[in-house]
Design an enzyme around this catalytic site. Structure first.
Site: not given
Length: 820
Positions: A630, A537
């Site tokens: 999230d 990422k």
């Protein structure tokens, strides 16, 4: 043993042994007699003949009769030999074979019977063993002689006097703990003193030579290589009868006074020469003061202008560096630890040498030197200590620049041209090759985040660029030869390999394009690190200020390093540089759960496992006071599609938001998350995000899993605003009646956060559904049982402590051996 094997004839012979009690009197000796026993019978068992041999044990209370017969109609003489073999029956750990030899078990030896004594090691119950080590006072029975006992000194056990190793010379001791002494006995090459001491006397004493630690040897006034009282040692085999004081007085009166007068004259001359040399050195340093970087700093910039390159691996008559490299290859170094390496620089030239080691702080490592700079006269040496600290898991193969200057550098260049003119040409070519084909220390390197933006737009400009570089190189070469050379420079190889850590080297990570995902803060790539597929990422440092991202990024790294849960994605490491922030985790080839739901059909068992594993991962996070912020199916990675595997999915991408302790009740971060999964209290601003906000998101994820599609129909809910308005009004979508987790979902998306269950309760309920499926309970009855559990939860303590503890281990599926 009864043996006929040595007989000369070769007829078939048999031997029969009859056993009778001593108090019996027989007139007939036969096996058929009731008072006799045919103990043993052998025939024709000798090697390479028809003769016989018998080995048999004899009891002391029995009489034995031996019958030897020839089984053929022949006449001959049979020689019968009797002898005792295998005394004591070979013991409990062996047997006597037909040849009268004891055959012992493994680890035992024949020592008058099979025993451990003599097997080459000291066993339990043995004080010593001569087969294991030499021991003067050890008997063949593996016991110490009377008056001696086993004593361990320096890890070695031997039979010694019981008073040994007390630092005092006692009876039966030749020594005690000193040089040449082994367990209070003098070793080979040593003998005891006439009056025993703690140490022993070397056998070299008496050879007429003055050996190490001897005051004398067989000379006048010498006994046992020591000068006796009234005699003095003076580095000779003889002792003398004068002390050093008397000898010194005699020496001073006859020799030293005239010698001092001579030394004073020499000192005056040397002082004048020293003054002239010192003045010359000071003048040279003053002339070069403006050019040389003689300032006490850790890092001195490297500049190779007007410098002549020298290959440190090639020998030269002017200076040496030994060893010619900084090499840590023999051991792996720990990341973040400082390691030192010492080498020596020597000036072989007649002029003063000035050296400078150019330290630096780089992306992968820091290096400093002590001393950084200094001066050396002819044949003078100095030890340089290089201190290296690796910043990440990496393999370093770099070059550290070093600058060398001489007081009269022109004289050296003239000497080189005169004695070895081809050396300058070779060094010049090496310098040009090094400067153009290698990357200079400290030069910025391109990270993989910027590499991903490179396009093939260079086209035909390479030829023009190459031509321009060739012209510039030619001009630089001409300028180099015309300008005056003022110094040498060389590159000292630096090689090191670090141990594994969570700080990774970005050059070892190879990204695969295109990206496999993208989010608010970063882009996710599939990559390869040291032959292993990983997920990387890369934070969007081009859209966000790196200084703004760095604190939360470092917080996420610290968080991921502590998390160890099978239902949370495994953290491998991170990359932190001036323009790149990246997280490296394990790679799940099946992709996100959202993608899997859209492209695959799912069995009821697999749907339950997905819900169970998500709840297990979230329970681990909440037990450690971590809010996901999230939670959605995009942030759930599918690990396996077999519902009976230990793990089928893993929670990820929770660290970019903050962790906090639920007892505080709230955080300062709002409006983080995806609208479709967002709890109503976050949209209305009534309350900040809490652990119960994740429970609402879990309910939406479970709905999406069970329906196999997006929960909100795009025709009824065309945008995010319509979803937020619908949820904010307290409304929820309709769930099918056959949904096994309908009640769990309805309780988890309650409008009031306080009414929502915790994840350990949810896990308990999912386990209950599985048990009811095994018992063939109908879905409606199962939902009723779950609703009753929630009703009890509102009035009494719902979770049994032992059951809660069991659930928190996240292994309930495996522990119950579910067959769905």
């Amino acid at each position: 043993m009864i043996d006929t094997c040595n007989s000369s004839l070769n007829y078939s012979v048999s031997i029969q042994l009859i056993e009778v009690n001593q108090n019996e009197s027989l007139t007939e000796f036969s096996c058929s007699s009731s008072k006799a026993t045919c103990s043993r019978y052998v025939a024709s068992n000798c090697e390479n003949s028809k003769l016989a041999r018998m080995v048999a044990p004899l009891e002391p209370t029995k009489n034995y009769f031996i019958f030897v017969s020839v089984d053929e109609n022949n006449i001959g003489t049979v020689n019968v030999t009797f002898k005792t073999v295998c005394p004591f029956g070979c013991g409990e750990h062996g047997f006597c074979n037909n040849n009268g030899i004891c055959i012992c078990e493994d680890g035992y030896v024949d020592n008058g019977g099979c025993s451990l004594c003599g097997n080459g090691k000291i066993d339990d119950g043995e004080e010593c063993d001569l087969s294991a080590q030499e021991d003067k006072y050890c008997a063949e029975t593996c016991k110490c002689y009377f008056g001696f006992t086993p004593i361990t000194i320096n890890g070695i056990t031997k039979c010694s006097p019981s008073t040994c190793n007390n630092g005092v010379i006692d009876q039966n001791e030749e020594c005690d703990g000193g040089k040449g002494c082994d367990h209070c006995l003098c070793q080979e090459g040593y003998v005891k003193y006439e009056k025993a001491r703690e140490y022993c006397l070397s056998t070299k004493c008496g050879n007429g030579k003055l050996d190490e630690e001897e005051e004398c040897d067989n000379g006048d006034g010498c006994y046992e290589c020591e000068c006796q009282e009234g005699w003095y040692s003076y580095n000779s085999k003889n002792c003398r009868d004068k002390s050093y004081g008397l000898a010194a007085a005699d020496f001073i009166g006859r020799i030293l006074i005239p010698y001092w007068i001579f030394l004073i004259l020499i000192g005056c001359v040397s002082g004048i020469v020293h003054w002239k040399v010192t003045s010359k050195i000071k003048n040279e340093l003053k002339e070069m003061e403006g050019a040389l970087p003689f300032f006490e700093t850790t890092i001195i910039p490297f500049n190779k202008e007007n410098s002549q390159f020298i290959d440190v691996k090639s020998s030269n008559p002017y200076f040496t560096i030994d060893p010619p490299s900084i090499d840590f290859q023999e051991e792996r170094v720990e990341v973040g630890e400082v390691y030192s390496y010492t080498f020596t620089i020597t000036n072989n030239w007649k002029e003063v040498l000035h050296y400078t080691f150019h330290a630096g702080e780089y992306l992968k490592y820091d290096i400093t030197f002590k001393p950084v700079t200094g001066s050396l006269r002819q044949y003078q040496s100095v030890d340089i200590q290089a201190m290296v600290c690796l910043k990440c898991t990496t393999v370093i193969n770099e070059r550290v620049p070093v600058t060398i200057r001489f007081g009269q550098l022109n004289s050296i260049l003239k000497n080189i041209k005169k004695e070895n003119p081809e050396m300058l040409d070779q060094l010049s070519q090496n310098s040009s090759h090094v400067s153009e084909n290698s990357q200079q220390q400290g030069e910025p390197r391109r990270s993989f985040s910027s590499l991903s933006n490179i396009s093939n737009k260079s086209g035909g400009s390479d030829k023009n660029s190459s031509h321009e570089q060739s012209q510039q190189s030619s001009k630089s070469s001409k300028k180099h030869h015309t300008e005056r050379i003022r110094k040498f420079h060389l590159y000292l190889p630096l090689q090191a390999e670090s141990t594994l850590s969570t700080k990774l080297d970005y050059e070892e990570i190879h990204l695969h394009h295109p990206p496999i995902g993208s989010g608010t803060f970063g882009i996710v790539y599939r990559a390869e690190w040291r032959g292993v597929d990983v997920a990387v990422k890369v934070m969007k440092t081009d859209l966000f200020d790196l200084n703004d991202l760095l604190p939360n990024f470092l917080q996420e790294v610290e968080l991921l390093e502590k998390i160890r849960c099978p239902f949370i994605i495994n953290f491998i490491g991170s990359v932190t540089s001036s323009d790149t922030l990246a997280l490296v985790t394990e790679f799940c080839p099946l992709g996100s759960l959202r993608k899997y739901i859209k492209t695959n059909s799912m069995s009821i068992e697999l749907k339950l496992r997905f819900c169970h594993d998500i709840a297990s991962g979230m329970d681990y996070l909440h037990q450690n006071d971590i809010i996901h912020h999230d939670l959605k199916t995009d942030n759930i990675l599918v690990y396996s599609k077999n519902p009976f595997d230990p793990v089928v999915c893993k929670v990820t991408d929770f660290g970019t938001s903050r962790s906090f302790i639920e007892s505080l009740g709230k955080t300062g971060i709002q409006n983080i998350g995806t609208p479709m999964y967002m709890a109503p209290e976050l949209n209305t601003g009534e309350q900040d995000m809490t652990l119960k906000s994740d429970v609402f998101s879990f309910a939406i994820c479970c709905t999406e899993i069970w329906l196999g599609r997006d929960p909100y129909d795009p025709e009824k809910f065309p945008d995010s605003e319509s979803i937020l308005k619908f949820v904010g009004s307290g409304k929820r979508i309709e769930l099918p009646q056959d949904c096994l987790i309908k009640t769990i979902i309805e309780q988890s998306w309650k409008h009031n956060p306080k009414d929502r269950p915790q994840f350990d309760e949810i896990l308990h309920l999912i386990d209950g559904i599985v048990k009811q499926m095994k018992l063939n309970v109908s879905p409606s009855q199962s939902q009723s049982n779950i609703q009753n559990s929630f009703d009890k939860r509102n009035s009494v303590v719902f979770i049994n402590p032992e059951q809660s503890k069991s659930n928190s281990s996240h292994n309930s599926f495996n522990d119950q051996e579910i067959v769905l």
